[in-house]
Design a protein around this motif. Sequence first.
Motif, short mmCIF file in Angstrom:
data_model
loop_
_atom_site.label_atom_id
_atom_site.label_comp_id
_atom_site.label_asym_id
_atom_site.label_seq_id
_atom_site.Cartn_x
_atom_site.Cartn_y
_atom_site.Cartn_z
N MET A 1 0.82 -1.19 0.00
CA MET A 1 0.00 0.00 0.00
C MET A 1 0.86 1.25 0.00
O MET A 1 0.52 2.23 -0.64
CB MET A 1 -0.93 -0.05 1.21
N ILE A 2 1.96 1.22 0.71
CA ILE A 2 2.85 2.38 0.74
C ILE A 2 3.51 2.58 -0.61
O ILE A 2 3.70 3.72 -1.04
CB ILE A 2 3.89 2.21 1.87
N HIS A 4 2.19 1.94 -3.54
CA HIS A 4 1.21 2.57 -4.43
C HIS A 4 1.11 4.07 -4.14
O HIS A 4 0.99 4.88 -5.08
CB HIS A 4 -0.16 1.92 -4.27
N ALA A 5 1.16 4.43 -2.88
CA ALA A 5 1.09 5.85 -2.53
C ALA A 5 2.33 6.60 -3.02
O ALA A 5 2.23 7.71 -3.53
CB ALA A 5 0.94 6.01 -1.02
N LEU A 6 3.49 5.97 -2.87
CA LEU A 6 4.72 6.62 -3.35
C LEU A 6 4.73 6.78 -4.86
O LEU A 6 5.13 7.83 -5.38
CB LEU A 6 5.95 5.82 -2.89
#
Length: 76
Positions: A1-2, A4-6
Amino acid sequence: MIAHALIFYLLSSITILSSIMVISSKNTVHSVFFLILAFVNVSCLFIMIGAEFVGMILLIVYVGGRGVIFICCNDA
């Protein structure tokens, strides 16, 4: 998930910077290249959210059509 955010923040920041360069570039060919870069990044963002059809249509129509036609007509 991190991850994808980055990736989202990276693509978004490149899109914003290339959009600023489109309007601030004095050379029209450089401006078109920055516009193509912005379209490719927006297309990648569409693909990331699951709208693959919209992303591919954006690539084919805008990048393939408008960018290439402008560059070809600008050289003549």
